[in-house]
Design a protein around this motif. Structure first.
Motif, mmCIF file in Angstrom:
data_model
loop_
_atom_site.group_PDB
_atom_site.id
_atom_site.type_symbol
_atom_site.label_atom_id
_atom_site.label_comp_id
_atom_site.label_asym_id
_atom_site.label_seq_id
_atom_site.Cartn_x
_atom_site.Cartn_y
_atom_site.Cartn_z
ATOM 1 N N LEU A 149 31.518 -18.392 -2.243
ATOM 2 C CA LEU A 149 31.306 -19.752 -1.722
ATOM 3 C C LEU A 149 29.937 -19.885 -1.097
ATOM 4 C CD1 LEU A 149 34.449 -19.791 -2.133
ATOM 5 C CD2 LEU A 149 34.519 -21.359 -0.180
ATOM 6 N N TYR A 150 29.524 -18.883 -0.310
ATOM 7 C CA TYR A 150 28.240 -18.979 0.373
ATOM 8 C C TYR A 150 27.065 -18.934 -0.600
ATOM 9 C CZ TYR A 150 29.911 -18.890 5.176
ATOM 10 O OH TYR A 150 30.488 -19.226 6.369
ATOM 11 N N ARG A 151 27.227 -18.219 -1.726
ATOM 12 C CA ARG A 151 26.149 -18.215 -2.722
ATOM 13 C C ARG A 151 25.993 -19.594 -3.358
ATOM 14 N NH1 ARG A 151 28.111 -12.966 -4.150
ATOM 15 N NH2 ARG A 151 29.417 -13.888 -5.778
ATOM 16 N N ARG A 152 27.099 -20.282 -3.515
ATOM 17 C CA ARG A 152 27.078 -21.600 -4.159
ATOM 18 C C ARG A 152 26.786 -22.708 -3.160
ATOM 19 N NH1 ARG A 152 26.503 -25.677 -6.307
ATOM 20 N NH2 ARG A 152 27.694 -26.680 -7.981
ATOM 21 N N TRP A 153 27.357 -22.606 -1.950
ATOM 22 C CA TRP A 153 27.171 -23.622 -0.905
ATOM 23 C C TRP A 153 26.779 -22.911 0.390
ATOM 24 C CZ3 TRP A 153 31.595 -23.599 -4.078
ATOM 25 C CH2 TRP A 153 31.655 -24.629 -5.017
ATOM 26 N N PRO A 154 25.489 -22.850 0.702
ATOM 27 C CA PRO A 154 25.016 -22.113 1.885
ATOM 28 C C PRO A 154 25.569 -22.645 3.206
ATOM 29 C CG PRO A 154 23.208 -22.576 0.373
ATOM 30 C CD PRO A 154 24.377 -23.361 -0.112
ATOM 31 N N SER A 155 26.023 -23.907 3.221
ATOM 32 C CA SER A 155 26.546 -24.463 4.468
ATOM 33 C C SER A 155 27.834 -25.247 4.201
ATOM 34 C CB SER A 155 25.519 -25.392 5.117
ATOM 35 O OG SER A 155 25.368 -26.578 4.347
ATOM 36 N N LYS A 156 28.612 -25.422 5.254
ATOM 37 C CA LYS A 156 29.854 -26.182 5.132
ATOM 38 C C LYS A 156 29.563 -27.631 4.752
ATOM 39 C CE LYS A 156 32.296 -27.326 8.852
ATOM 40 N NZ LYS A 156 33.233 -27.247 9.999
ATOM 41 N N GLY A 157 28.468 -28.176 5.276
ATOM 42 C CA GLY A 157 28.118 -29.558 4.967
ATOM 43 C C GLY A 157 27.861 -29.777 3.488
ATOM 44 N N GLU A 158 27.166 -28.827 2.849
ATOM 45 C CA GLU A 158 26.888 -28.948 1.416
ATOM 46 C C GLU A 158 28.172 -28.867 0.596
ATOM 47 O OE1 GLU A 158 22.728 -26.989 0.362
ATOM 48 O OE2 GLU A 158 23.743 -25.823 1.920
ATOM 49 N N LEU A 159 29.083 -27.993 1.020
ATOM 50 C CA LEU A 159 30.374 -27.871 0.332
ATOM 51 C C LEU A 159 31.158 -29.175 0.470
ATOM 52 C CD1 LEU A 159 32.661 -26.378 -1.092
ATOM 53 C CD2 LEU A 159 33.305 -25.393 1.124
ATOM 54 N N VAL A 160 31.123 -29.773 1.647
ATOM 55 C CA VAL A 160 31.871 -31.010 1.893
ATOM 56 C C VAL A 160 31.343 -32.145 1.018
ATOM 57 C CG1 VAL A 160 32.240 -32.834 3.593
ATOM 58 C CG2 VAL A 160 32.686 -30.450 4.193
ATOM 59 N N ILE A 161 30.035 -32.268 0.917
ATOM 60 C CA ILE A 161 29.456 -33.341 0.096
ATOM 61 C C ILE A 161 29.907 -33.208 -1.348
ATOM 62 C CG2 ILE A 161 27.293 -34.201 -0.895
ATOM 63 C CD1 ILE A 161 25.981 -33.736 1.794
ATOM 64 N N ASP A 162 29.877 -31.989 -1.891
ATOM 65 C CA ASP A 162 30.316 -31.778 -3.273
ATOM 66 C C ASP A 162 31.818 -31.991 -3.416
ATOM 67 O OD1 ASP A 162 27.797 -31.293 -4.140
ATOM 68 O OD2 ASP A 162 28.063 -29.153 -4.542
ATOM 69 N N ALA A 163 32.576 -31.593 -2.392
ATOM 70 C CA ALA A 163 34.029 -31.745 -2.449
ATOM 71 C C ALA A 163 34.422 -33.216 -2.448
ATOM 72 C CB ALA A 163 34.681 -31.031 -1.270
ATOM 73 N N VAL A 164 33.767 -34.014 -1.603
ATOM 74 C CA VAL A 164 34.059 -35.448 -1.555
ATOM 75 C C VAL A 164 33.659 -36.104 -2.872
ATOM 76 C CG1 VAL A 164 33.494 -37.618 -0.417
ATOM 77 C CG2 VAL A 164 33.884 -35.573 0.951
ATOM 78 N N ALA A 165 32.528 -35.678 -3.430
ATOM 79 C CA ALA A 165 32.074 -36.240 -4.705
ATOM 80 C C ALA A 165 33.051 -35.938 -5.826
ATOM 81 C CB ALA A 165 30.682 -35.705 -5.059
ATOM 82 N N CYS A 166 33.718 -34.793 -5.769
ATOM 83 C CA CYS A 166 34.630 -34.405 -6.845
ATOM 84 C C CYS A 166 35.912 -35.224 -6.816
ATOM 85 C CB CYS A 166 34.948 -32.917 -6.800
ATOM 86 S SG CYS A 166 36.355 -32.454 -5.761
ATOM 87 N N MET A 167 36.147 -35.964 -5.718
ATOM 88 C CA MET A 167 37.347 -36.789 -5.643
ATOM 89 C C MET A 167 37.243 -38.035 -6.498
ATOM 90 S SD MET A 167 38.578 -36.688 -1.671
ATOM 91 C CE MET A 167 37.199 -37.669 -1.110
#
Length: 226
Positions: free
Chosen positions: A57-75
């Motif tokens: 996860l950290y290699r793909r999304w260095p921060s929780k904020g970046e993961l959240v933006i992609d996660a919300v977009a995938c909805m």
């Protein structure tokens, strides 16, 4: 003099990232967001839910904020096909045909994700826009299409405020979940259709046909002369 071994030594390439698990990880992030909110969410929790390594996860999304933006977009409802929306012949029939158990559950989860992001949205314009496009716009687009089709078949007036009416369901559902802490069910959605959308469109509540009936005039009170 150059060393021949240096000329023939193969170039070492970095390990190619495997993105095949991304959909599972993003779906897990959405679930954790809906359950715990942004503040309570951790990368460890998402990794555990997705059964993936934390390092992945950290290699793909260095921060929780970046993961959240992609996660919300995938909805986002990427497979929304306007040509496949219900066509029952009436606006009421079309709107009710849109109410399905899966769509209710999916819509409620998305709104709970937004509830968990409230403290972050005000400070992140990028995330706020992503949330709007992912959560609000697909449903509004579908309702706008159904309303315009009702205009085209002469069921409702062209002067009907389609843009505002198309947002009613999402706005009221958001109010119910975010501020009243209630769930969304079929009865609630039908009450919006019959009690708000149809009357505002100039249709009789409960039928979706004909103009809204005028309320009966108050009966005159007989006055007895004394």
């Amino acid at each position: 003099m150059e060393n021949p071994a240096e000329e023939t030594e193969p170039v070492k390439l970095g390990r190619r990232r495997d993105h095949t698990r991304d959909p599972d990880i993003l779906a897990a992030a959405v679930d954790v967001l809906a359950e715990c909110g942004y503040d309570g969410m951790t990368i460890d929790m998402v990794a555990t839910r997705a059964k993936a390594g934390k390092a992945t996860l950290y290699r793909r999304w260095p921060s929780k904020g970046e993961l959240v933006i992609d996660a919300v977009a995938c909805m986002k409802n990427a497979d929304l096909n306007l040509s496949q929306l219900p066509d029952t012949g009436t606006l009421r029939g079309d709107l009710i045909a849109m109410i399905k158990p899966h769509s209710i559950e999916d819509g409620e989860k998305k709104l709970r994700v937004i509830a968990g992001l409230m403290s972050l949205l005000a400070h992140s314009p990028e995330l706020a826009e992503t949330a709007r496009v992912s959560v609000v716009e697909p449903r509004v687009t579908a309702h706008r299409f159904l309303l315009r089709r009702a205009v085209e078949r002469g069921e409702i007036s062209p002067s009907c405020d389609i843009d505002n009416l198309s947002t009613v369901t999402t706005a009221m559902a958001s109010m119910r979940i975010l501020f009243e802490s209630k769930t969304i069910d079929r009865e609630f959605l039908i009450s919006l259709i019959d009690g708000v959308i149809l009357p505002a469109a100039g249709l009789s509540p409960g039928t979706g046909t004909g103009p809204v009936a005028e309320p009966p005039a108050p009966a005159e009170t007989a006055v007895t002369a004394r």
